[in-house]
Design a protein around this motif. Structure first.
Motif: not given
Length: 456
Positions: A82-83, A109-110, A158-160, A222-223
């Protein structure tokens, strides 16, 4: 497919659903009423295959706990995708960043929801901005946090690929700190459309030469367009809500109170594993107010029962409404006829909803049918809303909209008739648009729409 500006060939609908028009003869109306009455009597007779009462030795919620037992939360790799998708859009638009505060978009997103970080006057912001690395567009993540909350903010996980934290002291401008964290500040800054005004104003004041604006459709879609993993969660949550309503119906009796049923549906959905549960339970004329009157009415034999309920499964919502009767009920034939008219409106809307169709056209086909049946002043709300990380989200199925339905969209389909002082009937199932562009009920796995007033 291109946008469709009319309710998808009304000739096609009329061909598929050959039903008499409002100008029907008195004889046909009498025949229809007699047929409905006969159907009700027949359903009363079939008590051996209908809902059964449960003895104290039996589990009234059997099967509910296991139905979604295998459901899994959204995978971290999906959040990274998504990011990346967002970063590419930002780069193509020449945008400096996308900014969201805790809520559905920051969660998408996070992984920062309002449940994990409550909103206050001190902003915590998720910032995503694109960078070009070795000919690839990469999403960079910065979390803007109050300095004294930095340790707690880092627990949000938070993924990233590249997540940094920028803290601001109590005597600092958090928005100046946020803009300083950006690698570049040239194009517009996109913000979550639900962001509070004082944060938008703060960002704009800190960057007077840059346009701070609500994210455009390329970002919001996107969402709106759900992934297969998201649809799996929505599907299971809505299926188990229907199963819960059916299990409650099997335990109800004439003389029970609305509040007692509300406790039962909450227990059923809790056993099913749903969080943040809610339920609206209305008997008879109480259901003529779409959001209820709260009188705690006792169920009478002539009363329809309306249950509107839902909850969260790994942050994804269910929303189901059933209006139904019991085996011991004696529903007036004119109320039963309304039930079938509402059911037909839901069916017509479901047939029309598909990729490329205008959202207002879906509302219009259900409304035209009910208007034609003489209920014009009694269908008082939109046909439906989007559903996902929020119970009500864009896009919406209502008149006056100009959105185009796309694959992956998920909506409620909930026509209703509300005649104050007499009766209220609403039927609601959520659906999604599959890869072929067709609408599929999220409740399809447990039978889809209600079958009849006796079988919700």
């Amino acid at each position: 497919m291109g946008k469709v500006d009319t309710p998808v060939s009304r000739k096609e609908i009329a061909h598929t659903f050959a039903t008499p028009k409002v100008t029907q003869s008195l004889e046909w109306r009498l025949f229809f009423s007699l047929a409905i009455c006969a159907t009700i009597l027949y359903l009363h007779f079939l008590t051996d295959i209908g809902p059964k009462s449960h003895s104290a030795d039996n589990d009234p919620w059997v099967g509910l706990a296991s139905h979604c037992a295998d459901a899994q939360p959204i995978d971290g790799s999906e959040v990274l995708q998504r990011q990346e998708n967002l970063a590419k859009i930002l780069y193509d638009h020449g945008a400096s960043a996308y900014v969201a505060e805790p809520g559905a978009n920051a969660q998408y997103f996070g992984n920062i929801s309002q449940a994990s970080w409550h909103l206050s006057e001190r902003p915590l912001l998720l910032m995503i901005f694109p960078t070009l690395e070795e000919a690839s567009i990469v999403a960079k993540i910065t979390v803007i946090t109050p300095a004294f909350e930095e340790t707690r903010a880092k627990l949000l996980l938070v993924p990233g690929i590249d997540v940094t934290y920028a803290s601001w002291a109590e005597d600092e401008d958090p928005y100046a700190v946020a803009l300083h964290a950006l690698s570049t500040l040239k194009g517009p800054i996109y913000v979550d459309g639900m962001m509070r005004n004082f944060i938008v104003d703060g960002l704009q004041k800190a960057a007077p030469g840059v346009h701070v604006m609500t994210a455009p459709p390329d970002v919001t879609q996107l969402r709106e367009r759900k992934s297969l993993a998201e649809l799996d969660l929505l599907r299971c949550a809505n299926e188990v809500t229907v199963l819960g309503i059916r299990a409650v119906q099997a335990q109800m009796y004439i003389g029970i109170r609305e509040s007692e049923v509300q406790v039962m549906i909450d227990e059923a959905l809790a056993v099913a594993g749903l969080r943040e549960r809610w339920a609206l339970v209305l008997f008879g004329e109480n259901a003529a107010l779409p959001h209820g009157s709260g009188t705690d009415r006792v169920l009478g034999k002539a009363d329809f029962i309306l249950i509107d309920a839902g909850g969260l499964l790994f942050e994804y919502h269910s929303d189901v409404t059933r209006t139904f009767m019991l085996h011991d009920s004696s529903i007036p034939p004119e109320h039963t006829m309304i039930w079938y008219d509402v059911h037909t409106a839901q069916t017509l809307a479901h047939a029309v909803a598909r990729e490329g169709v205008n959202t207002s056209a879906v509302d219009r086909v259900a409304r035209d049918w009910l208007d034609g049946r003489g209920y014009k002043e009694y269908f008082t709300h939109r046909l439906g809303h989007g559903i996902g990380l929020e119970g009500h989200e864009a896009p919406y199925l209502r008149g006056g909209t100009d959105d185009t339905i796309r694959t992956g969209n998920a909506f409620s389909n909930e026509p209703g008739i509300y005649i104050e002082g007499k009766v209220g009937i609403r039927l609601e199932d959520c659906f999604y648009i599959d890869e072929s562009g067709n609408s599929v009920f999220l409740t399809q796995g447990v039978g889809g729409q209600a079958q009849s007033p006796l079988y919700p």
